[in-house]
Motif scaffolding. Structure first.
Motif, mmCIF file in Angstrom:
data_model
loop_
_atom_site.group_PDB
_atom_site.id
_atom_site.type_symbol
_atom_site.label_atom_id
_atom_site.label_comp_id
_atom_site.label_asym_id
_atom_site.label_seq_id
_atom_site.Cartn_x
_atom_site.Cartn_y
_atom_site.Cartn_z
ATOM 1 N N TYR A 13 -9.099 1.043 -0.956
ATOM 2 C CA TYR A 13 -9.269 0.903 0.496
ATOM 3 C C TYR A 13 -9.252 -0.578 0.844
ATOM 4 O O TYR A 13 -9.788 -1.400 0.110
ATOM 5 C CB TYR A 13 -10.595 1.486 0.961
ATOM 6 N N VAL A 20 -11.684 -2.375 -1.684
ATOM 7 C CA VAL A 20 -12.614 -1.548 -2.449
ATOM 8 C C VAL A 20 -11.805 -0.594 -3.318
ATOM 9 O O VAL A 20 -10.957 0.145 -2.817
ATOM 10 C CB VAL A 20 -13.520 -0.703 -1.513
ATOM 11 N N ALA A 22 -11.929 2.599 -4.890
ATOM 12 C CA ALA A 22 -12.788 3.791 -4.856
ATOM 13 C C ALA A 22 -12.555 4.667 -6.081
ATOM 14 O O ALA A 22 -13.484 5.288 -6.588
ATOM 15 C CB ALA A 22 -12.531 4.583 -3.577
ATOM 16 N N PRO A 41 -23.448 8.454 -8.870
ATOM 17 C CA PRO A 41 -24.239 7.781 -7.835
ATOM 18 C C PRO A 41 -23.451 7.644 -6.535
ATOM 19 O O PRO A 41 -22.237 7.797 -6.515
ATOM 20 C CB PRO A 41 -24.529 6.409 -8.445
ATOM 21 N N GLY A 43 -21.342 6.173 -3.711
ATOM 22 C CA GLY A 43 -20.307 5.152 -3.762
ATOM 23 C C GLY A 43 -19.439 5.208 -5.009
ATOM 24 O O GLY A 43 -18.563 4.368 -5.202
ATOM 25 N N SER A 44 -19.649 6.220 -5.878
ATOM 26 C CA SER A 44 -18.892 6.264 -7.134
ATOM 27 C C SER A 44 -17.503 6.869 -6.967
ATOM 28 O O SER A 44 -16.713 6.860 -7.901
ATOM 29 C CB SER A 44 -19.689 7.028 -8.193
ATOM 30 N N GLY A 45 -17.208 7.421 -5.775
ATOM 31 C CA GLY A 45 -15.858 7.930 -5.524
ATOM 32 C C GLY A 45 -15.742 9.443 -5.419
ATOM 33 O O GLY A 45 -14.641 9.973 -5.334
ATOM 34 N N LYS A 46 -16.886 10.140 -5.372
ATOM 35 C CA LYS A 46 -16.862 11.608 -5.376
ATOM 36 C C LYS A 46 -16.131 12.166 -4.159
ATOM 37 O O LYS A 46 -15.256 13.027 -4.282
ATOM 38 C CB LYS A 46 -18.302 12.156 -5.423
ATOM 39 N N SER A 47 -16.508 11.687 -2.957
ATOM 40 C CA SER A 47 -15.878 12.213 -1.738
ATOM 41 C C SER A 47 -14.401 11.847 -1.690
ATOM 42 O O SER A 47 -13.564 12.645 -1.243
ATOM 43 C CB SER A 47 -16.574 11.675 -0.489
ATOM 44 N N THR A 48 -14.087 10.647 -2.150
ATOM 45 C CA THR A 48 -12.681 10.225 -2.173
ATOM 46 C C THR A 48 -11.868 11.157 -3.062
ATOM 47 O O THR A 48 -10.775 11.597 -2.694
ATOM 48 C CB THR A 48 -12.578 8.772 -2.680
HETATM 49 P P1 ADP Z 1 -19.340 8.910 -3.013
HETATM 50 O O1 ADP Z 1 -18.801 10.146 -2.389
HETATM 51 O O2 ADP Z 1 -19.503 8.994 -4.494
HETATM 52 O O3 ADP Z 1 -20.583 8.398 -2.353
HETATM 53 P P2 ADP Z 1 -17.052 7.637 -1.782
HETATM 54 O O4 ADP Z 1 -15.847 8.308 -2.327
HETATM 55 O O5 ADP Z 1 -17.512 8.032 -0.435
HETATM 56 O O6 ADP Z 1 -18.236 7.738 -2.848
HETATM 57 O O7 ADP Z 1 -16.788 6.066 -1.750
HETATM 58 C C1 ADP Z 1 -16.303 5.323 -2.857
HETATM 59 C C2 ADP Z 1 -16.134 3.871 -2.447
HETATM 60 O O8 ADP Z 1 -15.064 3.772 -1.492
HETATM 61 C C3 ADP Z 1 -17.363 3.285 -1.748
HETATM 62 O O9 ADP Z 1 -17.460 1.932 -2.131
HETATM 63 C C4 ADP Z 1 -17.031 3.416 -0.288
HETATM 64 O O10 ADP Z 1 -17.673 2.429 0.460
HETATM 65 C C5 ADP Z 1 -15.524 3.222 -0.277
HETATM 66 N N1 ADP Z 1 -14.861 3.963 0.822
HETATM 67 C C6 ADP Z 1 -14.831 5.306 0.977
HETATM 68 N N2 ADP Z 1 -14.101 5.638 2.069
HETATM 69 C C7 ADP Z 1 -13.664 4.470 2.611
HETATM 70 C C8 ADP Z 1 -12.852 4.121 3.750
HETATM 71 N N3 ADP Z 1 -12.343 5.073 4.540
HETATM 72 N N4 ADP Z 1 -12.620 2.805 3.957
HETATM 73 C C9 ADP Z 1 -13.116 1.851 3.161
HETATM 74 N N5 ADP Z 1 -13.876 2.106 2.072
HETATM 75 C C10 ADP Z 1 -14.144 3.389 1.798
#
Ligand code: ADP
Length: 238
Positions: A13, A20, A22, A41, A43-48
């Motif tokens: 991202y 970042v 991800a 944890p 911010g580890s990338g799960k949702s991504t």
């Molecule tokens: P988790 O689901 O494990 O909490 P995320 O997948 O939400 O982790 O996020 C992984 C990393 O990517 C984090 O550092 C988050 O801040 C960053 N991130 C996620 N979505 C975006 C976005 N749309 N723009 C910028 N950074 C993002």
């Protein structure tokens, strides 16, 4: 054939100093009938990982295949059709439409896909029945409990011939007994051949899965096959 195949997935991202990473080279394969839990944890990338698996975002590099089809080669319309037909999403906040009944919420994806109203409603009712909600079909979301709303969201995610079920903290807002019931229902969907990926921070719920993938800083740090857990209560045919 695997329902979901992700190879060498990276997701970056932003650019320059605000960049970042991800995901940094993640492989994940999920077969029909199997459930993978993703832990790690914040911010580890799960949702991504989940949004890329669901084709809601594209990876910076790497290949994603759903039911054998390479997402990179698909047009926007083809991706939209794949999402409507093959992928079910369950989110923590349920995402039910407040103006529609439980049955209408469940049959909506089928109607959007061009299945006639009557047939769509019939299949919606069947999905609700499977989840023990037949008597709630005519209720609106605000007339349902949190657990019931989540079951409606699961019915909507598995209605029709969906192959891939993606759930982001599906039990997050629920008490532990209801959360367990929700996991049991997703496992039941898996037993019918659906492949599921479930993000959870709850190790007890993750133990229901066939496999647990741990992420840290966008990398898979561990794969664990959990010991026989509560899922063995579902029967010996798994
Ligand atoms: P988790 O689901 O494990 O909490 P995320 O997948 O939400 O982790 O996020 C992984 C990393 O990517 C984090 O550092 C988050 O801040 C960053 N991130 C996620 N979505 C975006 C976005 N749309 N723009 C910028 N950074 C993002």
């Amino acid at each position: 054939m695997s329902v979901l195949e992700m190879r060498e997935i990276t997701k970056v991202y932003g650019q320059g100093p605000s960049e970042v990473v991800a995901l940094a080279g993640v492989d994940l394969t999920v077969d029909p009938g199997s459930m993978v839990a993703v832990m790690g944890p914040s911010g580890s990338g799960k949702s991504t990982l989940l949004t890329i698996a669901g084709s809601l975002e594209s990876p910076t590099s790497g290949d994603v295949r759903v039911a054998g089809a390479d997402l990179a080669g698909m047009s926007r319309d083809e991706l939209a059709r794949l999402r409507r037909r093959s992928i079910g999403y369950v989110f923590q906040d349920f995402n039910l439409l407040p103006g529609l009944t439980a049955a209408e919420n469940v049959s909506l994806p089928l109607e959007l896909d061009g299945i006639g109203g009557r047939r769509a409603r019939q299949r919606g009712l069947e999905a609700l029945e499977l989840l023990g909600l037949a008597d709630r079909a005519g209720h609106f979301p605000d007339q349902l409990s949190g657990g019931e709303r989540q079951r409606v969201a699961i019915a909507r995610a598995v209605v029709g011939d969906r192959r891939l079920l993606l759930a982001d903290e599906p039990t997050g807002a629920l008490d532990s007994a209801t959360g367990e019931a929700v996991m049991r229902l997703m496992l039941t969907a898996c037993k019918r051949g659906v492949a599921a990926v479930v993000v959870t921070h709850d190790a007890q719920l993750a133990a229901w899965a066939d496999r647990v993938v741990f992420l840290r800083d966008g990398r898979v740090i561990d794969h664990t096959v959990p010991p026989p857990g509560p899922e063995s209560l579902l029967g010996a045919d798994r």
